[in-house]
Design an enzyme around this catalytic site. Structure first.
Site, PDB file in Angstrom:
ATOM      1  N   LYS A  65       0.662  -1.208   0.099  1.00  0.00           N
ATOM      2  CA  LYS A  65       0.145  -0.242  -0.028  1.00  0.00           C
ATOM      3  C   LYS A  65       0.728   1.076   0.073  1.00  0.00           C
ATOM      4  O   LYS A  65       1.625   1.526   0.794  1.00  0.00           O
ATOM      5  CB  LYS A  65      -0.727   0.021   0.856  1.00  0.00           C
ATOM      6  CG  LYS A  65      -2.435   1.596   1.253  1.00  0.00           C
ATOM      7  CD  LYS A  65      -3.130   0.719   2.324  1.00  0.00           C
ATOM      8  CE  LYS A  65      -1.876   1.500   3.290  1.00  0.00           C
ATOM      9  NZ  LYS A  65      -1.787   2.462   4.061  1.00  0.00           N
ATOM     10  N   GLU A 101      -9.568   8.010   3.892  1.00  0.00           N
ATOM     11  CA  GLU A 101      -9.432   8.307   5.205  1.00  0.00           C
ATOM     12  C   GLU A 101      -9.357   9.999   5.583  1.00  0.00           C
ATOM     13  O   GLU A 101      -9.446  10.700   5.078  1.00  0.00           O
ATOM     14  CB  GLU A 101      -7.708   8.586   5.829  1.00  0.00           C
ATOM     15  CG  GLU A 101      -7.316   8.249   7.109  1.00  0.00           C
ATOM     16  CD  GLU A 101      -6.326   7.844   7.716  1.00  0.00           C
ATOM     17  OE1 GLU A 101      -6.163   8.537   8.829  1.00  0.00           O
ATOM     18  OE2 GLU A 101      -4.853   7.222   7.128  1.00  0.00           O
TER      19      GLU A 101
END
Length: 280
Positions: free
Chosen positions: A118, A186
């Site tokens: 990631k 996020e």
């Protein structure tokens, strides 16, 4: 078949196929026993660079190194058989160029046995994500609040409100078009997360985003009440192990000082009692 060799292990195509279906359950883990617990219930186990803050006491994720990610990735790998194991690329390990990103991503995969990496960033990482994906490295993206850019944001602030929503939307689309198999959203407004989830073809994984995302992720130390330095609004505590551990250690210290521990049942005699068994 995944990197574990287990025939029923979750794969990258399995995650992609969950778009619009049953929400993906994702959780961080940094040690073998916690990873083993997480993978019993989760589709994705992420060795996040949050390890720097929750286990190493760093003030942010910026001080996390490749060596730290490899160490904790190896530990988590020993506990994961069926979930998809993803490892974060730390700050400074991929931003310079696609070639730098490939070298470090390949090292992470080779030395940890993870199934994917990631990395943070949207449009600015389009070329890098495409470079990695074309060379067999599955990439999970991360847009919105990207903690490695916390200094540029001026703190852990919500991203994508007002005119900034268009930028976050472009970032998510760029990540998808570049070949990422999923993207973390996020700390973005609910409406923006819903819009992105509806518009892009890959699963969105929310953390402080929206229940409409294709999955959710939290930091394991947050949900267990082990990390108490601060508590983001999006965190739900499912246990208070930190306070329970504090109470247990306090009782231990009290018993040691009062010489109540160890007692007879915790010490070894010169010779075992006749016919009795002595435990380790």
């Amino acid at each position: 078949m995944s990197a574990t060799g287990a025939a029923d292990a979750t794969t990258v195509p399995d995650i992609m196929a969950r778009k619009g279906g049953t929400p993906l359950v994702c959780l961080t883990a940094y040690t073998t026993p916690v990873a083993a617990l997480a993978e019993k219930h989760c589709d994705v186990v992420l060795v996040g660079d949050s390890v720097g803050m929750v286990l190493h006491g760093l003030p942010s994720t910026l001080g996390v190194t490749m060596e730290m990610m490899i160490l904790h990735g190896q530990a988590a790998r020993r506990g994961v058989e069926n979930a998809l194991l993803v490892v974060d690329m730390p700050f400074g390990s991929y931003e310079e160029s696609p070639s730098q990103a490939f070298r470090n991503a390949a090292r992470l995969m080779a030395e940890t046995g993870c199934a994917a990496v990631k990395l943070e960033g949207g449009e600015s990482m389009r070329e890098t994500i495409a470079f990695l994906a074309a060379r067999g490295i599955p990439v999970m993206g991360h847009v919105g609040l990207t903690p490695q850019a916390v200094n540029a944001f001026g703190g852990y602030k919500v991203q994508g409100r007002g005119e900034a929503a268009e930028r976050i939307g472009r970032d998510a689309l760029a990540v998808a078009e570049a070949g990422a198999f999923a993207v973390v959203l996020e700390k973005v407004p609910d409406s923006l997360a819903r819009s992105i989830t509806a518009e892009i073809p890959i699963p969105t994984i929310g953390i402080g985003a929206s229940p409409a995302c294709d999955g959710q992720i939290l930091v394991v130390d947050d949900i267990l009440g082990m990390f108490t330095a601060f508590r983001p609004k999006f965190v739900k505590r499912y246990a208070e192990l930190g306070s329970e551990a504090d109470a247990a250690i306090a009782v231990y210290a009290e018993e040691v000082r009062a010489r109540r521990f160890p007692d007879e049942s915790h010490v070894f005699a010169d010779a075992p009692k006749s016919g009795g068994k002595e435990t380790a």
